[in-house]
Design an enzyme around this catalytic site. Structure first.
Site, PDB file in Angstrom:
ATOM      1  CD  GLU A 127      -1.277  56.272  27.273  1.00  0.00           C
ATOM      2  OE1 GLU A 127      -0.291  55.512  27.220  1.00  0.00           O
ATOM      3  OE2 GLU A 127      -1.341  57.278  27.998  1.00  0.00           O
ATOM      4  CB  ALA A 130      -2.797  51.847  28.608  1.00  0.00           C
ATOM      5  NE  ARG A 267     -39.154  36.814   2.839  1.00  0.00           N
ATOM      6  CZ  ARG A 267     -38.853  36.656   1.565  1.00  0.00           C
ATOM      7  NH1 ARG A 267     -39.363  37.450   0.644  1.00  0.00           N
ATOM      8  NH2 ARG A 267     -38.038  35.682   1.197  1.00  0.00           N
ATOM      9  NE  ARG A 310     -18.149  52.865  44.406  1.00  0.00           N
ATOM     10  CZ  ARG A 310     -17.695  51.626  44.523  1.00  0.00           C
ATOM     11  NH1 ARG A 310     -18.169  50.816  45.430  1.00  0.00           N
ATOM     12  NH2 ARG A 310     -16.752  51.203  43.710  1.00  0.00           N
ATOM     13  CD  GLN A 335     -30.557  33.613  11.140  1.00  0.00           C
ATOM     14  OE1 GLN A 335     -29.487  34.185  11.054  1.00  0.00           O
ATOM     15  NE2 GLN A 335     -30.803  32.474  10.529  1.00  0.00           N
ATOM     16  N   GLY A 338     -33.558  37.314   6.964  1.00  0.00           N
ATOM     17  CA  GLY A 338     -32.996  36.307   6.062  1.00  0.00           C
ATOM     18  C   GLY A 338     -31.906  36.927   5.197  1.00  0.00           C
ATOM     19  CD  GLU A 362     -18.432  55.600  28.120  1.00  0.00           C
ATOM     20  OE1 GLU A 362     -18.787  55.457  29.301  1.00  0.00           O
ATOM     21  OE2 GLU A 362     -18.784  56.548  27.411  1.00  0.00           O
ATOM     22  CB  THR A 364     -14.396  44.788  26.933  1.00  0.00           C
ATOM     23  OG1 THR A 364     -13.782  44.318  28.153  1.00  0.00           O
ATOM     24  CG2 THR A 364     -13.348  45.467  26.058  1.00  0.00           C
TER      25      THR A 364
HETATM   26  N1  COS Z   1     -14.995  54.327  41.899  1.00  0.00           N
HETATM   27  C1  COS Z   1     -14.015  54.840  42.699  1.00  0.00           C
HETATM   28  N2  COS Z   1     -12.818  54.207  42.895  1.00  0.00           N
HETATM   29  C2  COS Z   1     -12.628  53.045  42.257  1.00  0.00           C
HETATM   30  C3  COS Z   1     -13.583  52.482  41.417  1.00  0.00           C
HETATM   31  C4  COS Z   1     -14.821  53.166  41.252  1.00  0.00           C
HETATM   32  N3  COS Z   1     -15.773  52.686  40.472  1.00  0.00           N
HETATM   33  N4  COS Z   1     -13.094  51.320  40.899  1.00  0.00           N
HETATM   34  C5  COS Z   1     -11.865  51.164  41.409  1.00  0.00           C
HETATM   35  N5  COS Z   1     -11.588  52.198  42.242  1.00  0.00           N
HETATM   36  C6  COS Z   1     -10.373  52.398  43.037  1.00  0.00           C
HETATM   37  C7  COS Z   1     -10.094  51.176  43.926  1.00  0.00           C
HETATM   38  O1  COS Z   1     -10.759  51.275  45.150  1.00  0.00           O
HETATM   39  C8  COS Z   1      -8.590  51.252  44.107  1.00  0.00           C
HETATM   40  O2  COS Z   1      -8.325  52.243  45.074  1.00  0.00           O
HETATM   41  P1  COS Z   1      -6.978  52.262  45.998  1.00  0.00           P
HETATM   42  O3  COS Z   1      -5.930  52.950  45.195  1.00  0.00           O
HETATM   43  O4  COS Z   1      -7.372  53.081  47.190  1.00  0.00           O
HETATM   44  O5  COS Z   1      -6.621  50.852  46.314  1.00  0.00           O
HETATM   45  C9  COS Z   1      -8.134  51.794  42.769  1.00  0.00           C
HETATM   46  O6  COS Z   1      -9.238  52.475  42.183  1.00  0.00           O
HETATM   47  C10 COS Z   1      -7.658  50.705  41.821  1.00  0.00           C
HETATM   48  O7  COS Z   1      -8.705  49.805  41.603  1.00  0.00           O
HETATM   49  P2  COS Z   1      -8.500  48.345  40.992  1.00  0.00           P
HETATM   50  O8  COS Z   1      -7.479  47.622  41.830  1.00  0.00           O
HETATM   51  O9  COS Z   1      -9.835  47.719  40.853  1.00  0.00           O
HETATM   52  O10 COS Z   1      -7.823  48.690  39.573  1.00  0.00           O
HETATM   53  P3  COS Z   1      -7.449  47.774  38.350  1.00  0.00           P
HETATM   54  O11 COS Z   1      -6.162  48.251  37.813  1.00  0.00           O
HETATM   55  O12 COS Z   1      -7.590  46.334  38.701  1.00  0.00           O
HETATM   56  O13 COS Z   1      -8.536  48.203  37.246  1.00  0.00           O
HETATM   57  C11 COS Z   1     -10.591  48.026  36.054  1.00  0.00           C
HETATM   58  C12 COS Z   1      -9.885  48.046  37.418  1.00  0.00           C
HETATM   59  C13 COS Z   1     -10.099  46.898  35.179  1.00  0.00           C
HETATM   60  C14 COS Z   1     -12.068  47.827  36.389  1.00  0.00           C
HETATM   61  C15 COS Z   1     -10.404  49.408  35.372  1.00  0.00           C
HETATM   62  O14 COS Z   1      -9.067  49.580  34.969  1.00  0.00           O
HETATM   63  C16 COS Z   1     -11.306  49.600  34.168  1.00  0.00           C
HETATM   64  O15 COS Z   1     -12.464  49.994  34.321  1.00  0.00           O
HETATM   65  N6  COS Z   1     -10.797  49.351  32.945  1.00  0.00           N
HETATM   66  C17 COS Z   1     -11.552  49.616  31.727  1.00  0.00           C
HETATM   67  C18 COS Z   1     -11.292  51.014  31.286  1.00  0.00           C
HETATM   68  C19 COS Z   1     -12.277  51.463  30.273  1.00  0.00           C
HETATM   69  O16 COS Z   1     -13.477  51.400  30.463  1.00  0.00           O
HETATM   70  N7  COS Z   1     -11.753  51.950  29.152  1.00  0.00           N
HETATM   71  C20 COS Z   1     -12.569  52.430  28.114  1.00  0.00           C
HETATM   72  C21 COS Z   1     -12.030  53.734  27.661  1.00  0.00           C
HETATM   73  S1  COS Z   1     -12.944  55.054  28.178  1.00  0.00           S
HETATM   74  S2  COS Z   1     -14.088  55.364  26.647  1.00  0.00           S
END
Ligand code: COS
Length: 388
Positions: A127, A130, A267, A310, A335, A338, A362, A364
């Site tokens: 969003e 977000a 080249r 995982r 580069q 050129g 997906e 950064t």
């Molecule tokens: N698989 C399963 N669960 C996961 C997980 C994973 N890979 N990563 C995190 N979780 C779970 C955590 O265990 C935690 O669980 P609980 O609720 O039981 O505590 C919960 O999710 C929250 O995790 P976390 O505290 O790590 O969340 P954050 O808000 O700190 O966010 C990031 C983590 C920043 C890594 C995440 O928001 C992210 O990937 N952001 C980028 C999003 C993105 O890629 N956007 C692109 C758009 S899609 S094209």
């Protein structure tokens, strides 16, 4: 045992994808880049030859290919044009949460549609306020009789302007942070508005739109997984799709490397091909190493998924390294060319623009580092098996 030998079937898939990239994608890639038009004709052909929806389960009419198989295909297609591959591959991202959280009935319905005929789907997470911070989303889903009403806007949605349905993340409990998000399947109807098509720096053949949901009704059966468990579903989805993004980055890097390598042999400066100069040789060597290591990290992250394990750490390693490498390799390819590299008539200029988005979408490169740091510094926090 560690073995990077591809099976005969995987070699055939690679050949099929490479021939398609060479024969159907490359000839139109620079034209689509120029005018930003959508490559629908290429998508139709890709669907016909089975290069779309490759992960769709066999029991729902798909090919049921593995993650490594998918990465092999994605590298080749992105070698042809990563913008076109982004359009081709987007159904994989949109439908991963369906495989993870959809009932058999819902999976049969949506995978059935995707495999029968050319239909497009989009993944709606981001969003305006977000992006990296997923839990800051504002889109709301409110329970009503028989389902939910959805309101909110999603931006940077790949294939958004052409999608028949969407996987949408919305707050079902706005006070619960990441534990108040749910995932839904939403069909396109009059309440779903495509607001804006972005005019992008690179990957201009892909469609990127803003989608607004205005009191959109979602039947209860289209809730994916459990209510308020959508954040984990999104994270588990990204674990599964980031290897494919890394494969695409590898394809861009390989393409840039090959153009630079061939050009350096043609080249002539100071009386010899520039490939004879050590300054160029070292750049070519570094490019080759980056392509090689990007592929190895990508395959490793995909094989773990195929083994039911995982791969959060490994998929972030692969996505981060391959994306940053693609940017570096494409920049170095310019580069090597050129001044000609800066001119649109030559191929590497497009690749440098295309590579940039790999470090952004997906997750950064900074978010990948965050995941890597957390996974490295802290014990694994999530116990779900990869195929949960
Ligand atoms: N698989 C399963 N669960 C996961 C997980 C994973 N890979 N990563 C995190 N979780 C779970 C955590 O265990 C935690 O669980 P609980 O609720 O039981 O505590 C919960 O999710 C929250 O995790 P976390 O505290 O790590 O969340 P954050 O808000 O700190 O966010 C990031 C983590 C920043 C890594 C995440 O928001 C992210 O990937 N952001 C980028 C999003 C993105 O890629 N956007 C692109 C758009 S899609 S094209």
């Amino acid at each position: 045992m560690v073995d990077f030998t591809l099976t005969d079937e995987q070699k055939s898939l690679r050949e099929l994808a490479h021939d398609f990239a060479e024969g159907e994608i490359r000839p139109v890639a620079w034209e689509h880049d120029k005018d930003g038009s959508f490559p629908m004709e290429v998508l139709k052909k890709a669907h016909e030859v089975g290069l779309m929806n490759t992960h769709a389960p066999e029991k729902f009419g798909g090919a049921g290919l593995g993650y490594l198989d998918g990465c092999i295909i994605e590298e080749e297609l992105a070698w042809g044009c990563s913008g076109i591959q982004t359009s081709l591959g987007c159904n994989g991202l949109a439908s991963a949460p369906v495989a993870l959280g959809g009932s058999d009935e819902v999976q049969a319905e949506f995978f059935g549609e995707l495999t029968e005929t050319l239909k497009l789907a989009s993944f709606c997470l981001t969003e305006p306020d977000a992006g990296s911070d997923v839990s800051g989303m504002r889109t709301r889903a409110v329970k009503v009789d028989g389902g939910y009403r959805l309101n909110g806007s999603k931006c940077f949605i790949t294939n958004g302007g052409y999608a028949d349905w969407f996987t949408v993340y919305a707050k079902t409990d706005p006070d619960a942070g990441h534990r108040g998000i749910s995932a839904f399947l939403v069909r396109k109807d009059d309440t779903v508005i495509v607001d804006k098509k972005e005019d992008k720096m690179g990957q201009r053949a892909s469609n990127t739109a803003t989608i607004t949901f205005n009191d959109t009704f979602v039947p209860a059966k289209y809730l994916l997984g459990e209510e308020n468990k959508g954040f984990k579903l999104a994270m588990m989805t990204l674990d599964r799709t980031r290897p494919g993004v890394a494969a695409m980055a590898t394809g861009i890097a390989r393409s840039a490397f090959e153009f630079a390598r061939d050009y350096s042999k043609e080249r002539v400066q100071f009386g010899v091909p520039i490939a004879m100069h050590q300054a160029i040789q070292f750049m070519i060597a570094d490019m080759a190493t980056k392509v090689h290591l990007s592929r190895l990290a990508t395959w490793n992250s995909a094989v773990l998924l195929d083994q039911g394990k995982r791969n959060t750490l490994e998929s972030s390693h692969a996505k981060r390294f391959a994306s940053d490498s693609a940017m570096e390799v494409a920049t170095d390819a310019v580069q090597v060319y050129g001044g000609y590299g800066f001119i649109k008539e030559y191929p590497v200029e497009k690749l440098m623009r295309d590579a940039k988005i790999m470090q952004l979408y997906e997750g950064t490169s900074q978010i990948q580092r965050l995941v890597i740091a957390r996974e490295t510094l802290l014990p694994r926090r999530v116990e779900e098996p990869a195929n949960a």
